[in-house]
Design a protein around this motif. Structure first.
Motif, short mmCIF file in Angstrom:
data_model
loop_
_atom_site.label_atom_id
_atom_site.label_comp_id
_atom_site.label_asym_id
_atom_site.label_seq_id
_atom_site.Cartn_x
_atom_site.Cartn_y
_atom_site.Cartn_z
N ARG A 97 20.00 6.99 3.70
CA ARG A 97 19.52 8.23 3.09
C ARG A 97 18.26 8.01 2.27
O ARG A 97 17.51 8.94 2.01
CB ARG A 97 20.62 8.88 2.24
CG ARG A 97 21.73 9.47 3.10
CD ARG A 97 22.81 10.11 2.26
NE ARG A 97 22.33 11.26 1.55
CZ ARG A 97 22.47 11.46 0.25
NH1 ARG A 97 23.06 10.56 -0.49
NH2 ARG A 97 22.01 12.54 -0.30
N SER A 98 18.04 6.77 1.84
CA SER A 98 16.83 6.51 1.06
C SER A 98 15.64 6.21 1.98
O SER A 98 14.52 6.09 1.52
CB SER A 98 17.05 5.34 0.10
OG SER A 98 16.99 4.11 0.80
N LEU A 99 15.88 6.10 3.28
CA LEU A 99 14.81 5.79 4.23
C LEU A 99 14.17 7.08 4.75
O LEU A 99 14.82 8.12 4.78
CB LEU A 99 15.36 4.98 5.40
CG LEU A 99 15.89 3.59 5.07
CD1 LEU A 99 16.48 2.93 6.31
CD2 LEU A 99 14.80 2.73 4.49
N PRO A 100 12.92 6.98 5.19
CA PRO A 100 12.23 8.20 5.64
C PRO A 100 12.64 8.62 7.05
O PRO A 100 11.81 8.97 7.86
CB PRO A 100 10.75 7.79 5.59
CG PRO A 100 10.76 6.31 5.79
CD PRO A 100 12.03 5.81 5.19
N ARG B 119 10.29 8.80 0.09
CA ARG B 119 11.09 7.80 0.81
C ARG B 119 10.28 6.69 1.46
O ARG B 119 10.69 5.53 1.41
CB ARG B 119 12.00 8.48 1.84
CG ARG B 119 13.10 9.28 1.17
CD ARG B 119 14.09 9.86 2.16
NE ARG B 119 14.96 10.81 1.47
CZ ARG B 119 14.97 12.12 1.71
NH1 ARG B 119 14.21 12.63 2.65
NH2 ARG B 119 15.76 12.90 1.02
N PRO B 120 9.11 7.00 2.07
CA PRO B 120 8.37 5.89 2.71
C PRO B 120 7.81 4.89 1.70
O PRO B 120 7.46 3.78 2.10
CB PRO B 120 7.22 6.60 3.44
CG PRO B 120 7.59 8.02 3.51
CD PRO B 120 8.48 8.29 2.35
N ILE B 121 7.70 5.24 0.44
CA ILE B 121 7.05 4.32 -0.50
C ILE B 121 8.03 3.61 -1.42
O ILE B 121 7.63 2.89 -2.32
CB ILE B 121 5.96 5.04 -1.34
CG1 ILE B 121 6.58 6.19 -2.14
CG2 ILE B 121 4.84 5.54 -0.45
CD1 ILE B 121 5.63 6.72 -3.20
N ASP C 20 10.58 13.77 0.97
CA ASP C 20 10.13 13.19 2.24
C ASP C 20 8.93 12.27 2.05
O ASP C 20 8.74 11.33 2.82
CB ASP C 20 9.75 14.31 3.23
CG ASP C 20 10.98 15.04 3.72
OD1 ASP C 20 12.09 14.46 3.63
OD2 ASP C 20 10.84 16.19 4.17
N ALA C 21 8.12 12.56 1.05
CA ALA C 21 6.95 11.71 0.79
C ALA C 21 7.32 10.51 -0.07
O ALA C 21 6.63 9.49 -0.05
CB ALA C 21 5.85 12.53 0.12
N ALA D 144 0.84 -1.18 0.00
CA ALA D 144 0.00 0.00 0.00
C ALA D 144 0.88 1.24 0.00
O ALA D 144 2.01 1.20 0.44
CB ALA D 144 -0.89 0.00 1.24
N LEU D 145 0.32 2.32 -0.52
CA LEU D 145 1.05 3.59 -0.46
C LEU D 145 1.07 4.06 0.99
O LEU D 145 0.03 4.29 1.59
CB LEU D 145 0.35 4.63 -1.33
CG LEU D 145 0.60 4.52 -2.83
CD1 LEU D 145 -0.08 5.66 -3.55
CD2 LEU D 145 2.09 4.53 -3.12
N ARG D 146 2.24 4.17 1.54
CA ARG D 146 2.38 4.57 2.94
C ARG D 146 2.53 6.08 2.98
O ARG D 146 3.32 6.65 2.24
CB ARG D 146 3.63 3.90 3.50
CG ARG D 146 3.75 3.95 4.99
CD ARG D 146 5.00 3.21 5.37
NE ARG D 146 4.87 1.77 5.13
CZ ARG D 146 4.31 0.94 6.00
NH1 ARG D 146 3.88 1.39 7.15
NH2 ARG D 146 4.21 -0.34 5.73
N ARG D 147 1.76 6.70 3.84
CA ARG D 147 1.86 8.15 3.96
C ARG D 147 3.12 8.54 4.71
O ARG D 147 3.52 7.87 5.65
CB ARG D 147 0.64 8.69 4.70
CG ARG D 147 -0.59 8.72 3.84
CD ARG D 147 -0.58 9.94 2.91
NE ARG D 147 -0.66 11.17 3.69
CZ ARG D 147 -1.78 11.61 4.26
NH1 ARG D 147 -2.89 10.94 4.15
NH2 ARG D 147 -1.76 12.73 4.94
N ALA D 148 3.74 9.62 4.29
CA ALA D 148 4.93 10.10 4.98
C ALA D 148 4.56 10.55 6.39
O ALA D 148 3.56 11.23 6.58
CB ALA D 148 5.53 11.27 4.22
N ARG D 149 5.35 10.12 7.36
CA ARG D 149 5.12 10.56 8.72
C ARG D 149 6.06 11.72 8.96
O ARG D 149 7.26 11.60 8.74
CB ARG D 149 5.46 9.41 9.67
CG ARG D 149 4.81 9.55 11.01
CD ARG D 149 4.99 8.28 11.80
NE ARG D 149 5.42 8.63 13.13
CZ ARG D 149 5.77 7.72 14.03
NH1 ARG D 149 5.80 6.45 13.72
NH2 ARG D 149 6.12 8.10 15.23
N ALA E 31 5.02 7.49 -8.02
CA ALA E 31 3.61 7.58 -7.61
C ALA E 31 3.14 9.03 -7.65
O ALA E 31 2.42 9.49 -6.77
CB ALA E 31 3.41 6.98 -6.22
#
Ligand SMILES: Nc1ncnc2c1ncn2[C@@H]1O[C@H](COP(=O)(O)OP(=O)(O)O)[C@@H](O)[C@H]1O
Ligand SMILES: [Mg+2]
Lengths: 269, 337
Positions: free
Chosen positions: A110-113, B77-79, B74-75, A10-15, B65
């Motif tokens: 660096r690629s992680l949120p 990276r989580p996906i 920032d948006a 699923a598309l995860r929303r940025a926290r 996406a």
């Protein structure tokens, strides 16, 4: 088992990275670095051998030739050794970061949120924890060769905080160096370039008054000297605040300059 | 649902005077594999780093996406999940610790981190080695863990940079299997490779890049059709006959013949199919050339690459164990990877 995995992603929303989230990220990275230290104990052992050799060298080889008015040389010396040990230990920050860069793990981070400061802050905090351990060991060694805290428990405790705080600020300098040079071998050498003049052209091992006039000006005001002097005053007696406020200013300055520099470098590496 | 999950438009990137990317466009649909095929130094890693928010493009835009990788990093990276060209796992941590670390940094809750780590370990047959330090892992296990780490948060978009380079043939096939199940589950994948057989097997669409430019694009079949037919391939028994064979049949072909001196092999685009094969056989016989092998086949992606660029893919051959056949004397590609 596979049933749970096969759910479509699923598309995860940025926290948003709130300070609390950042603290969690920093803790995760610090924990990872400390696990590394714990699992390579030989590295820790070797990183304590060098400062012990410095203690023995200055205490028994050079010490007899160095005249320190007002105190025995071993009592004079140890403030310098404590500061030197945490600074030299901080050079590991540069090496460790350069190793992470080369291994590609920094790319993954660096690629992680995660918070942009976490890799560097986690590293410097882990190095701080390691310094606490090494410093405790040095206090034991120092006591063994005749060093004594002559100024009471609370000032002595504050002295240790001063040593660690200054070492922590300096580990951001090393973080920056590690991000700039990128090669672990180079980082090892490059880390010592600022260290040598600061540690040896200071009041760490010899009284500044014994230096030539042109050097005294630098040696009196530079950050290692004022920190060593503060630690010396706290452990042996003498004017504390005169040195302490200068040490605090230097520590603050180093942090204010090098934290943003290092983080900016990390963002654009 | 065929909406576009990865969209790259006019991306340029230079390092000093090296133009790594000179205006790249591409698009990947949801739950499909886009294969980015190119030799060493073509610019694959540079594009991957831009998509993974690690590097800023000089010009152009890239979206994942619908989110811009620069403005909305920032948006993004989580996906996304990234598995780089070198296994980016911590040697001193255990496999499980590596996965849990990544899970925490994706900000999954603690129970979810644990559950996902277990699932990934199970999926990549690493459960038995889960609590061993990664430095005891084989190369294949490391790669699996690395791919696993990129999957911890179950991201809808995966970016895999040469996921099988340096793997032995068995681990390679295994890795292909994992990638195929991920796509079946709905993950969109951008995969770079130097290996034509890999792109052929995994990619729904292939974008061929060379020197930072897209030189061809389409399905594997479409690319092969660009050659316009079949290929006659022969191998001579003694290497000395190669030039003679070339002279004998060169004019029969519908394109430039390719010579692979090392293997004594010659390939010739042949629109005429069987007729060209027969003619070639007659001429070779007349010239008294002894053959190891003579065949007519569908063109491989290697032939396509050859026809497009004048040199073979992966000609660098730097890391030894390349599963694909070597190429002709074309030799020196640009240095780094
Ligand atoms: N950080 C960098 N600094 C200088 N040149 C680089 C850098 N990264 C890549 N390059 C150059 O850009 C070109 C493309 O490299 P890369 O994207 O790594 O290719 P590939 O992954 O297809 O092998 C190469 O010529 C390479 O030398
Ligand atoms: Mg590459």
């Amino acid at each position: 088992m596979t049933a749970t995995v096969t759910t479509a992603p699923a598309l995860r929303r940025a926290r948003p990275i709130t300070p609390l989230v950042a603290v969690g990220d920093i803790a995760a990275i610090a924990r990872r670095n400390l696990l590394r230290v714990a699992r390579t104990p030989q590295l820790l052992v070797f990183s304590t051998i060098q400062p012990v050799m410095f203690v023995l060298l200055f205490r028994y080889v050079f010490g007899g030739a160095i005249h320190t008015p007002g105190s025995t040389y071993v009592d004079y010396l140890m403030a310098g050794i404590f500061v030197q040990t945490t600074l030299f230990g901080g050079a590991q920050t540069a090496v460790g970061l350069a190793e992470d860069l080369r291994g590609g793990i920094v790319d993954r981070f660096r690629s992680l949120p995660m918070a942009r400061s976490a890799v560097l802050a986690g590293r410097t905090f882990a190095d701080l924890a390691r310094n606490v351990f090494v410093l405790a060991l040095m206090v034991i060694v120092a006591t063994g060769v005749g060093f004594r805290f002559h100024n009471g428990a609370v000032p002595s405790f504050v002295a240790m905080i001063v040593v660690l705080a200054f070492g922590y600020a300096f580990s951001w300098v090393f973080a920056y160096i590690g991000m700039v040079v990128k090669e672990p071998e180079t980082a090892q050498v490059a880390g010592f370039i600022p260290l040598f003049p600061l540690v040896f052209a200071s009041s760490a091992f010899v009284p500044v008054a014994s230096m030539p006039g042109w050097l005294q000006g630098f040696a009196r005001v530079q950050p290692v000297s004022v920190t060593v002097n503060a630690v010396r005053a706290l452990t042996q007696g003498g004017p504390i605040y005169h040195w302490l406020w200068q040490m605090i200013v230097w520590t603050g300055l180093i942090l204010v300059v090098f934290v943003p520099l290092a983080v900016a470098r990390y963002r654009r590496i | 649902m065929a909406d576009t999950m990865i969209e790259v438009a006019g991306v340029k990137k230079a390092f000093g005077t090296t133009k790594a990317l000179c205006g790249v466009d591409l698009a990947a649909d949801r739950a499909k594999v886009l294969g980015l095929l190119g030799p060493n130094g073509a610019g694959k890693t540079t594009l991957v780093r831009i998509l993974a928010t690690l590097l800023l493009p000089d010009e152009g835009s890239a979206r994942i996406a619908g989110l811009d990788v620069v403005r909305d990093a920032d948006a993004v990276r989580p996906i996304i999940g990234l598995a780089g060209q070198y296994a980016a796992v911590d040697e001193t941590l255990t496999g499980r610790e590596n996965l849990e670390l990544v899970g925490r940094l994706y900000h999954l809750g603690r129970p979810e981190v644990r559950r996902r780590a277990d699932e990934v370990l199970e999926r990549f047959s690493l459960t038995g080695a889960a609590d061993r330090q990664v430095k005891t892992y084989s190369g294949g296990m490391r790669r699996r863990l690395d791919l696993g780490a990129s999957l911890v948060a179950n991201p809808p978009v995966l970016i895999l940079d040469e996921p099988t380079t340096g793997l032995d043939p068995r681990s390679r096939v295994e890795m292909w299997g994992f990638i195929e199940t991920l796509v079946a589950d709905g993950t969109t994948i951008l995969l770079t490779t130097q290996y034509l057989d890999e792109a052929d097997r995994l990619a729904h669409r292939i974008v061929v890049i060379d020197y930072g430019k897209v030189i061809a694009e389409g399905t594997s079949d479409q690319l092969k059709d660009q050659l316009g037919g079949d290929v006659v391939e022969l191998r001579v028994a003694s290497p000395g006959d190669l030039d003679k064979a070339l002279a004998a049949i060169a004019e029969l072909g519908d394109g430039k013949p390719q010579v692979d001196a090392e293997y004594g092999r010659l390939t010739l685009p042949a629109k005429g199919g069987p007729a060209t094969l027969m003619a070639a056989a007659r001429r070779l016989d007349e010239s008294d050339i002894t053959l190891e092998d003579l065949s007519l086949r569908r063109p491989s992606l290697d032939d396509v690459f050859m026809a497009l660029t004048g040199h073979s893919a992966g000609a660098d051959g730097s890391d030894g164990d390349e599963p694909q056949p070597a190429d002709d004397a074309g030799g020196g590609r640009r240095g780094t990877t």
